[in-house]
Design an enzyme around this catalytic site. Structure first.
Site, PDB file in Angstrom:
ATOM      1  N   SER A 179      10.330   8.065  13.178  1.00  0.00           N
ATOM      2  CA  SER A 179       9.002   7.997  13.787  1.00  0.00           C
ATOM      3  C   SER A 179       8.937   8.604  15.172  1.00  0.00           C
ATOM      4  O   SER A 179       7.904   9.128  15.563  1.00  0.00           O
ATOM      5  CB  SER A 179       8.531   6.549  13.842  1.00  0.00           C
ATOM      6  OG  SER A 179       9.443   5.762  14.582  1.00  0.00           O
ATOM      7  N   HIS A 207       6.448   7.417   7.762  1.00  0.00           N
ATOM      8  CA  HIS A 207       5.900   8.697   8.238  1.00  0.00           C
ATOM      9  C   HIS A 207       6.007   9.821   7.223  1.00  0.00           C
ATOM     10  O   HIS A 207       5.512  10.924   7.460  1.00  0.00           O
ATOM     11  CB  HIS A 207       6.572   9.094   9.552  1.00  0.00           C
ATOM     12  CG  HIS A 207       6.292   8.119  10.641  1.00  0.00           C
ATOM     13  ND1 HIS A 207       5.168   8.176  11.436  1.00  0.00           N
ATOM     14  CD2 HIS A 207       6.947   6.996  11.017  1.00  0.00           C
ATOM     15  CE1 HIS A 207       5.158   7.159  12.269  1.00  0.00           C
ATOM     16  NE2 HIS A 207       6.234   6.423  12.026  1.00  0.00           N
ATOM     17  N   LYS A 244      -0.836   4.807   7.851  1.00  0.00           N
ATOM     18  CA  LYS A 244      -0.589   6.110   8.498  1.00  0.00           C
ATOM     19  C   LYS A 244      -1.256   7.194   7.669  1.00  0.00           C
ATOM     20  O   LYS A 244      -2.465   7.309   7.722  1.00  0.00           O
ATOM     21  CB  LYS A 244       0.905   6.274   8.723  1.00  0.00           C
ATOM     22  CG  LYS A 244       1.317   5.336   9.869  1.00  0.00           C
ATOM     23  CD  LYS A 244       2.768   5.160  10.110  1.00  0.00           C
ATOM     24  CE  LYS A 244       2.930   4.242  11.328  1.00  0.00           C
ATOM     25  NZ  LYS A 244       4.115   3.404  11.282  1.00  0.00           N
TER      26      LYS A 244
HETATM   27  C1  PLP Z   1       4.473   2.096  11.841  1.00  0.00           C
HETATM   28  C2  PLP Z   1       5.817   1.767  11.294  1.00  0.00           C
HETATM   29  C3  PLP Z   1       6.069   0.535  10.714  1.00  0.00           C
HETATM   30  C4  PLP Z   1       5.082  -0.596  10.774  1.00  0.00           C
HETATM   31  O1  PLP Z   1       4.010  -0.367   9.959  1.00  0.00           O
HETATM   32  P1  PLP Z   1       2.623  -1.087  10.301  1.00  0.00           P
HETATM   33  O2  PLP Z   1       1.886  -1.036   9.015  1.00  0.00           O
HETATM   34  O3  PLP Z   1       1.993  -0.297  11.391  1.00  0.00           O
HETATM   35  O4  PLP Z   1       2.968  -2.478  10.720  1.00  0.00           O
HETATM   36  C5  PLP Z   1       7.300   0.332  10.120  1.00  0.00           C
HETATM   37  N1  PLP Z   1       8.246   1.302  10.131  1.00  0.00           N
HETATM   38  C6  PLP Z   1       8.037   2.486  10.714  1.00  0.00           C
HETATM   39  C7  PLP Z   1       9.112   3.510  10.697  1.00  0.00           C
HETATM   40  C8  PLP Z   1       6.824   2.753  11.325  1.00  0.00           C
HETATM   41  O5  PLP Z   1       6.623   3.912  11.954  1.00  0.00           O
END
Ligand code: PLP
Length: 400
Positions: A179, A207, A244
């Site tokens: 990320s 991602h 995302k």
């Molecule tokens: C954003 C993210 C999460 C958490 O996901 P949310 O739905 O925002 O709680 C977990 N792992 C990674 C690698 C992330 O980038």
């Protein structure tokens, strides 16, 4: 020292070290152009990679579900909160990933902090990449298993550590596309280690879902791991988020049916929380249909990323090993990252600086993320503004 003294002193320390955070207010939907604290700006830090958070079909699906099922789910999934859109999106995800089952969680944070402690406990060992997301770190801590943190993407280090625990239950956790660095895990080599030691592999595709691979299912597909129809290895679990690229909220863990049923019975963050509002599940379902029917969306995203990467590399920015839509510009000190953010904002471009503890000390950075809906004009604009700010602050050289 009382709690209030502690709070005051810690805030003062964060302020001194340029690490105190505050919220900015967005008064528009996500998109390339937003209104931030009352001013229109170009947005280069959203994870709405495929520009689906404000897509008419996604909104229509959410609205229809809201009118049919209401807003609140009213209870946890295992009580009376399991509404039709939850079931439908789980089936859709399982079908998309070509796995037996998927289990929906309220967020990625819930998924990692629920799945990891369900799978391993005290006396077991979890191997975690040093750059793993905080939700993975917290999941490992909650499990009470021994945590072995291996050097980022260093398969030799991982193998050496796994070999030291021949008779223990072992779980390896990595991100498919990291990320904050935007680089890929060497999944093929990691899987070799996992298989040789009969461990289990959990890949966080937060991602990469909707972005990487011919079908857009993520980094496991890109690395050709044994996932998918007729060849799925039950030792591979994939976690993905709906907040995302899919533009909604929520997350899932997907894989072997028995493993997923086990999680349904044991993951505390699944059991002891109110179900995600089903309108969000319906929205994610609509987004997933768009991922499948409009592959051009991810091609456009990756093409945008390539264009911007080429421009920034030519300006002399340190882009590390990033390969896709996440472009980290590492500058080192937190105050440099924040100065850059402020310089860009003054010119109407928003890129959030990322500081410890989100990234290791000494690696503060601007983390640009590109979206499918960015135009060439948006990309040209951010590049021009970055060149100016970077030169003024001495982070990149002036052209000779
Ligand atoms: C954003 C993210 C999460 C958490 O996901 P949310 O739905 O925002 O709680 C977990 N792992 C990674 C690698 C992330 O980038």
């Amino acid at each position: 020292m009382g709690v209030l003294d502690f709070v005051g002193e810690e805030l003062a320390r964060l302020e001194r070290e340029e690490l105190r955070r505050s919220l900015r207010e967005v008064s528009t939907p996500q998109g390339p152009e937003i209104v931030l604290d009352g001013r229109p700006v170009l947005n280069f830090c959203s994870n709405d990679y495929l520009s689906l958070a404000d897509h008419p079909l996604v909104l229509a699906s959410a609205k229809e579900a809201m009118l049919t099922y209401g807003v609140g789910a009213g209870a946890s999934r295992l009580i009376v909160g399991n509404q039709t859109p939850h079931v439908e999106v789980e089936n859709q995800i399982a079908d998309f990933l070509e796995v037996e089952q998927a289990l929906l969680f309220s967020s990625g944070y819930h998924a990692n902090t629920g799945a990891i402690p369900a799978l391993i406990n005290e006396g077991d060992v979890v191997f975690s990449d040093e750059l793993n997301h905080a939700s993975i770190i917290d999941g490992c801590r909650l499990s009470r298993a021994e945590v072995q943190v291996f050097d980022h993407n260093d398969v030799e280090d991982l193998a050496r550590r796994v070999r030291a625990f021949p008779d223990r239950r072992c779980l390896v956790v990595v991100e498919g596309l990291y990320s904050m660095n935007g680089d890929l895990a060497p999944l093929g080599a990691i899987w070799q280690v996992v298989r040789e030691h009969d461990a289990m592999l959990l890949v966080d595709e937060a991602h990469a879902l909707g972005v990487l691979g011919e079908r857009g299912t993520g980094a496991c597909e890109l690395a050709d791991l044994p996932v998918g129809l007729g060849r799925s290895d039950p030792r591979i679990l994939r976690m993905g988020t709906l907040g995302k690229a899919l533009g909604s909220a929520g997350a899932f863990v997907a894989g072997d049916g028995e493993v997923i049923d086990f999680l349904r019975n044991r993951a505390r963050s699944f059991i002891f929380t109110t179900a995600l509002p089903s309108l969000l599940a319906a929205a994610a379902g609509a987004a997933l249909r768009l991922v499948r029917t409009e592959p051009d969306r991810r091609r456009r995203l990756l093409e945008n990323a390539r264009k911007l990467r080429r421009k920034l590399a030519a300006q002399g920015w340190d882009l590390g090993e990033s390969i896709a839509q996440i472009l980290p510009l590492t500058v080192g000190a937190p105050e440099t990252a924040m100065d850059l953010t402020e310089s860009l904002l003054a010119e109407g471009v928003y890129v959030q600086g990322i500081r410890p503890p989100t990234v290791p000390a000494g690696t503060s950075r601007l983390r640009l993320s590109v979206c499918a809906a960015h135009t060439d004009a948006h990309i040209d604009r951010v590049a021009v503004v970055l060149a100016r700010a970077g030169q003024r602050l001495g982070v990149i050289a002036h052209p000779t």
